[in-house]
Scaffold this active site. Sequence first.
Site, PDB file in Angstrom:
ATOM      1  N   LYS A  39     -23.090  13.762 -12.527  1.00 19.66           N
ATOM      2  CA  LYS A  39     -23.739  12.460 -13.009  1.00 19.66           C
ATOM      3  C   LYS A  39     -22.968  11.206 -11.988  1.00 19.66           C
ATOM      4  O   LYS A  39     -21.764  11.478 -11.873  1.00 19.66           O
ATOM      5  CB  LYS A  39     -23.469  12.160 -14.325  1.00 19.66           C
ATOM      6  CG  LYS A  39     -24.409  11.082 -14.780  1.00 19.66           C
ATOM      7  CD  LYS A  39     -24.356  11.049 -16.518  1.00 19.66           C
ATOM      8  CE  LYS A  39     -25.252   9.803 -17.083  1.00 19.66           C
ATOM      9  NZ  LYS A  39     -25.113  10.005 -18.572  1.00 19.66           N
ATOM     10  N   GLU A  94     -29.747  12.535 -34.546  1.00 12.91           N
ATOM     11  CA  GLU A  94     -29.379  11.593 -35.728  1.00 12.91           C
ATOM     12  C   GLU A  94     -29.897  12.074 -37.042  1.00 12.91           C
ATOM     13  O   GLU A  94     -29.264  11.493 -38.043  1.00 12.91           O
ATOM     14  CB  GLU A  94     -30.515  10.305 -35.415  1.00 12.91           C
ATOM     15  CG  GLU A  94     -30.121   9.433 -34.299  1.00 12.91           C
ATOM     16  CD  GLU A  94     -30.409   9.941 -32.712  1.00 12.91           C
ATOM     17  OE1 GLU A  94     -31.007  11.149 -32.596  1.00 12.91           O
ATOM     18  OE2 GLU A  94     -29.969   9.285 -31.882  1.00 12.91           O
ATOM     19  N   ARG A 110     -35.493   8.289 -36.170  1.00 14.22           N
ATOM     20  CA  ARG A 110     -35.299   9.712 -36.000  1.00 14.22           C
ATOM     21  C   ARG A 110     -35.158  10.328 -37.344  1.00 14.22           C
ATOM     22  O   ARG A 110     -35.601  11.488 -37.654  1.00 14.22           O
ATOM     23  CB  ARG A 110     -34.419  10.345 -35.053  1.00 14.22           C
ATOM     24  CG  ARG A 110     -34.907  10.233 -33.670  1.00 14.22           C
ATOM     25  CD  ARG A 110     -35.918  11.622 -33.240  1.00 14.22           C
ATOM     26  NE  ARG A 110     -36.641  11.481 -32.064  1.00 14.22           N
ATOM     27  CZ  ARG A 110     -36.098  11.769 -30.698  1.00 14.22           C
ATOM     28  NH1 ARG A 110     -34.736  12.510 -30.736  1.00 14.22           N
ATOM     29  NH2 ARG A 110     -36.815  11.876 -30.025  1.00 14.22           N
TER      30      ARG A 110
END
Length: 627
Positions: A283, A362, A390
């Site tokens: 990343k 979640e 969610r």
Amino acid sequence: MSITLLEHLKEPQQLKTLDTAQLIRLAEEIRMFLVDSVSKTGGHFGANLGVVELTLALHRVFNSPTDKIVWDVGHQAYVHKLLTGRREGFASLRQFGGMAGFPRRNESVHDQFGVGHASTSISAALGMAVARDIEKKDNHVVAVIGDGALTGGMAMEALNHAGDLGTNLLVILNDNEMSISANVGALSSYLTKLRSDPTYARTKADVEQLLRKLPAIGNRLTNTLERLKDGMRTMVVPGQFFEAFGFRYLGPVDGHDLRALLKTLEDAKQLTGPVLLHLITQKGKGYASAENAPDKFHAWPSQSKGEKKTKSYSQIFGETIRDLARTDNRIVAVSAAMLPGTGLTAFQAEHPNRCFDVGIAEQHATTFCAGLATQGMRPVFAVYSTFLQRAYDQVIHDVSIQNLPVMFGIDRAGLVGADGETHQGAFDISFLRTVPNMTIMMPRNGDELKRMVKTALTIDGPSAVRYPRGDSLVEDNLIEDVQPVPIGRAEVVREGSHVALFALGPMVDLALKAADILFNEHALDAKVINVRFVKPLDKNLVIDTAQVMPLVTIEEAALMGGMGSAILECLVDASVAADVKRLGLPDRFIPHGSPADLLKTVGLTVEGIVQAALSVDHRTNARRQVN
Ligand SMILES: Cc1ncc(C[n+]2csc(CCOP(=O)(O)OP(=O)(O)O)c2C)c(N)n1
Ligand SMILES: CC(=O)[C@@H](O)[C@H](O)COP(=O)(O)O
Ligand SMILES: [Mg+2]
């Protein structure tokens, strides 16, 4: 270096005319472009640098839009947008009326699926693959999912289904060991072991070579040997986890080696059935600051405003529960891969054993909190409003039916701005207000947030404290001196006799400004109420006020089912006739743009409140004249 190849690139087909050396040069140009552009506009950054070669190879090997490429989360789709003719859009990235920060089906034929929330790509891609099969087409379908997004439960549900169906589907796992922060979970450790231990990968090849050399011996021994082989293969063949889901595992492959990528994708294209290609990427690749701090460069860092007198609501929330946890050992903080974003790093630093990052999960986070609460803990789930969507069933089924004391710190409540439709915190009041046992409150500023956090900890049931993205002035007082707010009670912050402005959260400040204009320019005396509690609503104050003056309700939340709706329900139930004008988010999705621009489009401005007050005052006077 003049940007030449990129300038001439209008559509992905042109990539097929470039040789590998030109593609490698194009990759360099793309990285230069991303640094130059995103540093000006802001936006997601590290993840895009990590997929430059992957995206080039994908659009070189496959034929978008006939072949479907589905991005997970989509924050890493800037290179995809560059390669599909949208370079000019980057000047207006995430700005009102400009290019979206995530793939949007209405933005390009190459954007196969609208994303923004994690872990959806495999499910969506599988749907596209099955549709292809039903229509007896032969296009390819590819899902690109990060190691963070793979921690989302629905990704597992999709792998399970895809493996069962056995349809042709390529899932590319972009493994950079990062979510926004470092990735977490056993699966992440599994992947990291593979990445970091070359002998682990080499063993796989050695064992397979050895197994192939072993002479065929008597049946009984051969069967034993086969079981041994399978056991050893399971031990060292890294793809076993995915192959258990019915996927052919390829990799790990260096996700920045364009030549290797082109060959591997060409090979994968020839395979049938579900295939998972495991890529190892970095990343922030190619930009040293982002490589060294991939969490800080997940999005281009906002410029520090010098000596800030304010703190973010997230920071205030995190510091408050950190301070309270010093004397209350029941407090446990939980995040779903958003520790920094929700301000919990301060809590984690001081109470590492009572702070849990569960990954992008979640639903699990909510029920994990419910489990904690059954044992006398006081779990606090800090979660963006949009991501709590969610876990709606878990809020009802696991927390509220059992009336468990879970506090939801609902961050980014209201318009978040640049992230657009998928991220606006518009619906939490509407979807929580209908849930029995739930308490919903919103502070007008950072000081009141501290008071409400303290209040929530006194409630023996579920509670939601919602607060916006952004900063607030806040006193640095001792937590011991912070007083809870009386539950279910609103606060009259300005007396008035002509019209009442019921404002929620930071809208109180706008209402006070509007009241001044109404008084000075329209001789209208407005009463301003800081609603504080959407549930339980201060019904006595609403009824007493509505019996003598018209109302305007003001909330940065969906009108349908919001605080204004609660006030209307209260008046109808009490048979109180009153003129009410509701200001809030209309029945449509709010796109990306600056919060200020977006608030203007929905009338949540000082002028909008003034006009609303004048209109209800006019209606009430007209009605009084008739009666
Ligand atoms: C349901 C949901 N929860 C949280 C987020 C916030 N979020 C955005 S990107 C991200 C990390 C994604 O990690 P990964 O998939 O590995 O992609 P990378 O940034 O590493 O390329 C998170 C947690 C989200 N988009 N959706
Ligand atoms: C892509 C994603 O979901 C996150 O990166 C999100 O954009 C973060 O939002 P904030 O910038 O409000 O923390
Ligand atoms: Mg990642």
